[in-house]
Design an enzyme around this catalytic site. Structure first.
Site, PDB file in Angstrom:
ATOM      1  N   GLY A   1     -14.848  38.529   7.626  1.00 52.45           N
ATOM      2  CA  GLY A   1     -14.785  37.318   8.446  1.00 52.45           C
ATOM      3  C   GLY A   1     -13.843  36.291   7.846  1.00 52.45           C
ATOM      4  O   GLY A   1     -13.767  36.172   6.623  1.00 52.45           O
TER       5      GLY A   1
ATOM      6  N   ARG B   1     -11.841  44.219  10.206  1.00 54.24           N
ATOM      7  CA  ARG B   1     -12.820  45.114   9.595  1.00 54.24           C
ATOM      8  C   ARG B   1     -12.264  46.518   9.824  1.00 54.24           C
ATOM      9  O   ARG B   1     -11.631  46.768  10.837  1.00 54.24           O
ATOM     10  CB  ARG B   1     -14.187  44.919  10.237  1.00 54.24           C
ATOM     11  CG  ARG B   1     -14.612  43.442  10.151  1.00 54.24           C
ATOM     12  CD  ARG B   1     -16.066  43.212  10.384  1.00 54.24           C
ATOM     13  NE  ARG B   1     -16.311  41.790  10.657  1.00 54.24           N
ATOM     14  CZ  ARG B   1     -16.762  40.929   9.763  1.00 54.24           C
ATOM     15  NH1 ARG B   1     -17.018  41.293   8.529  1.00 54.24           N
ATOM     16  NH2 ARG B   1     -16.974  39.672  10.110  1.00 54.24           N
TER      17      ARG B   1
ATOM     18  N   ASP C   1     -18.748  40.380   0.570  1.00 60.20           N
ATOM     19  CA  ASP C   1     -19.278  41.504  -0.231  1.00 60.20           C
ATOM     20  C   ASP C   1     -18.718  42.854   0.204  1.00 60.20           C
ATOM     21  O   ASP C   1     -18.456  43.720  -0.630  1.00 60.20           O
ATOM     22  CB  ASP C   1     -20.813  41.497  -0.248  1.00 60.20           C
ATOM     23  CG  ASP C   1     -21.416  41.688   1.124  1.00 60.20           C
ATOM     24  OD1 ASP C   1     -20.763  41.332   2.125  1.00 60.20           O
ATOM     25  OD2 ASP C   1     -22.554  42.183   1.203  1.00 60.20           O
TER      26      ASP C   1
ATOM     27  N   THR D   1     -15.919  33.546   2.182  1.00 54.22           N
ATOM     28  CA  THR D   1     -16.860  33.733   3.297  1.00 54.22           C
ATOM     29  C   THR D   1     -17.646  32.442   3.475  1.00 54.22           C
ATOM     30  O   THR D   1     -18.033  31.819   2.484  1.00 54.22           O
ATOM     31  CB  THR D   1     -17.829  34.920   3.055  1.00 54.22           C
ATOM     32  OG1 THR D   1     -18.905  34.853   4.000  1.00 54.22           O
ATOM     33  CG2 THR D   1     -18.425  34.923   1.660  1.00 54.22           C
TER      34      THR D   1
ATOM     35  N   ASP E   1     -20.593  32.197   4.454  1.00 50.54           N
ATOM     36  CA  ASP E   1     -22.038  32.417   4.302  1.00 50.54           C
ATOM     37  C   ASP E   1     -22.596  32.051   2.923  1.00 50.54           C
ATOM     38  O   ASP E   1     -23.801  31.900   2.779  1.00 50.54           O
ATOM     39  CB  ASP E   1     -22.380  33.886   4.586  1.00 50.54           C
ATOM     40  CG  ASP E   1     -22.054  34.289   6.015  1.00 50.54           C
ATOM     41  OD1 ASP E   1     -21.967  33.395   6.874  1.00 50.54           O
ATOM     42  OD2 ASP E   1     -21.875  35.499   6.268  1.00 50.54           O
TER      43      ASP E   1
ATOM     44  N   ASP F   1     -22.961  34.040   0.510  1.00 50.37           N
ATOM     45  CA  ASP F   1     -23.946  35.102   0.248  1.00 50.37           C
ATOM     46  C   ASP F   1     -23.531  36.028  -0.902  1.00 50.37           C
ATOM     47  O   ASP F   1     -23.918  37.182  -0.937  1.00 50.37           O
ATOM     48  CB  ASP F   1     -24.186  35.923   1.529  1.00 50.37           C
ATOM     49  CG  ASP F   1     -22.926  36.572   2.060  1.00 50.37           C
ATOM     50  OD1 ASP F   1     -21.826  36.267   1.553  1.00 50.37           O
ATOM     51  OD2 ASP F   1     -23.025  37.398   2.985  1.00 50.37           O
TER      52      ASP F   1
ATOM     53  N   ARG G   1     -26.038  34.971   8.425  1.00 51.42           N
ATOM     54  CA  ARG G   1     -26.653  36.313   8.374  1.00 51.42           C
ATOM     55  C   ARG G   1     -27.927  36.319   7.523  1.00 51.42           C
ATOM     56  O   ARG G   1     -28.816  35.531   7.810  1.00 51.42           O
ATOM     57  CB  ARG G   1     -25.635  37.350   7.913  1.00 51.42           C
ATOM     58  CG  ARG G   1     -24.665  37.648   9.043  1.00 51.42           C
ATOM     59  CD  ARG G   1     -23.797  38.793   8.716  1.00 51.42           C
ATOM     60  NE  ARG G   1     -22.928  38.460   7.614  1.00 51.42           N
ATOM     61  CZ  ARG G   1     -21.934  39.224   7.205  1.00 51.42           C
ATOM     62  NH1 ARG G   1     -21.713  40.362   7.795  1.00 51.42           N
ATOM     63  NH2 ARG G   1     -21.159  38.842   6.216  1.00 51.42           N
TER      64      ARG G   1
END
Ligand code: ATP
Length: 319
Positions: free
Chosen positions: A11, A72, A103, A125, A127, A129, A171
């Site tokens: 992303g 992707r 990741d 990212t 996120d 995360d 997410r």
């Protein structure tokens, strides 16, 4: 002279362009030849790369998205696809690769390193995360975007005395909801790390109504449930008027914040330094305001420690 290449994958995130700019300009400053690879691992497999110069990085530090575009790539998940990618890098004489992504991108980097490619990862990212680092590039801008939306929704929800549910991205990581919720004065944050205790939310909404509070903001992380569903349940269980807003992709766009630009720029230059030193399978992070690097495998194994203090503070301040 070293030849290095840079790609963005997964992303997109605000600040990726600032990282690309730093890789290009710092690389050239250090005497490297630099390639820009389009559309992440997909473009790499297809040999979609071109040499960049100082001017390629003009006017991009303030722009969201990524000038290299991103993708992707299923093919890269196969050994054959990755071997093709390694061959392309060899053909172009690339000694070192910088990958900017999340990741999944790092897992791809780990596999490429096993094929003998010198690769360094930069966390990009929204996120946040990737637990090995305090911050990923794009997170700060994303929470500021959410904060802006909270302020606007708060205006209308207080005028109408409503409950507002705002669904945010992230997410399986609740950081966007948690920190935008803290900064935006939300009454409730619903995040994957804590699960969904709806009865508690209904109870607290009714209690705050009885204390005279006429509007509440609930930040719902996408990893837990859907805003429309929560809106329906609140109307049914509390008889209070509620409205839901799904912020969606506006969280991924926009001009990067100063924090993200600084982080991306420092990380971009560090990635080039590591490649010049011949390092591989490293990822860059920031911890306690210090930029550092670590082994990609080790970084991917770090477990996130839930920030329960922040979660509890939101609850205390919601009164
Ligand atoms: P974001 O967090 O923004 O989604 P990401 O980097 O995690 O970013 P992914 O779509 O998960 O995004 O991964 C990007 C690409 O990395 C994938 O399309 C794939 O090509 C590659 N990739 C992901 N996982 C692996 C893996 N286990 N092995 C090899 N390559 C992988």
């Amino acid at each position: 002279m070293k030849t290095i290449a840079v790609l963005t994958s997964g992303g997109d995130a605000p600040g990726m362009n600032a990282a690309i700019r730093a890789v290009i300009r710092y690389g050239i400053h250090k005497g490297c030849k630099v390639y820009g690879i389009s559309r992440g691992y997909k473009g790499l497999i297809e040999g979609d790369l071109a040499e960049v110069d100082l001017r390629s990085a003009c006017d991009i530090i303030h722009r969201g998205g990524t000038i290299l575009r991103t993708a992707r790539c299923e093919e890269f998940m196969t050994e054959e696809g990755r071997r093709q990618a390694a061959t392309v890098l060899r053909v172009f004489g690339v000694d070192g690769l910088v990958v900017i992504g999340g990741d999944g991108t790092f897992k791809g980097a780990r596999e490429l390193a096993k094929l003998g490619v010198n690769v360094v990862g930069i966390p990009g990212t929204i996120d946040n995360d990737l637990p090995y680092t305090d911050y990923t590039i794009g997170f700060d801008t994303a929470i500021n975007t959410v904060l802006d939306a909270i302020g606007k929704i708060r205006d209308t929800s207080s005028s109408h005395e409503r409950i507002s549910i705002i669904e945010v991205m992230g997410r399986n990581c609740g950081d966007i909801a948690l920190y935008a919720g803290l900064a935006g004065g939300a009454e409730e944050v619903v995040i994957p790390e804590k699960g969904q205790d709806m009865e508690k939310i209904f109870r607290e909404l009714l209690e705050s109504k009885s204390r005279g509070k006429k509007q509440s903001i609930i930040i719902l992380s996408e990893g837990v449930g859907e805003a429309h569903e929560l809106e329906k349940q609140i109307k049914e269980k509390t008889k209070m008027d509620s409205r839901s807003t799904v912020l969606g992709h506006i969280q991924r766009g926009g001009s990067p914040s100063a924090f993200d630009r600084i982080l991306a720029t420092k990380m971009g230059a560090t990635a080039v330094e590591l490649l010049i030193q011949g390092k591989t399978a490293r990822v860059i992070g920031i911890r306690n305001n210090m930029i550092f690097d670590m082994d990609v495998e080790e970084a991917l194994g770090v477990i996130k420690k839930f920030d329960s203090e922040t979660y509890e503070l939101i609850d205390i301040l919601a009164n």
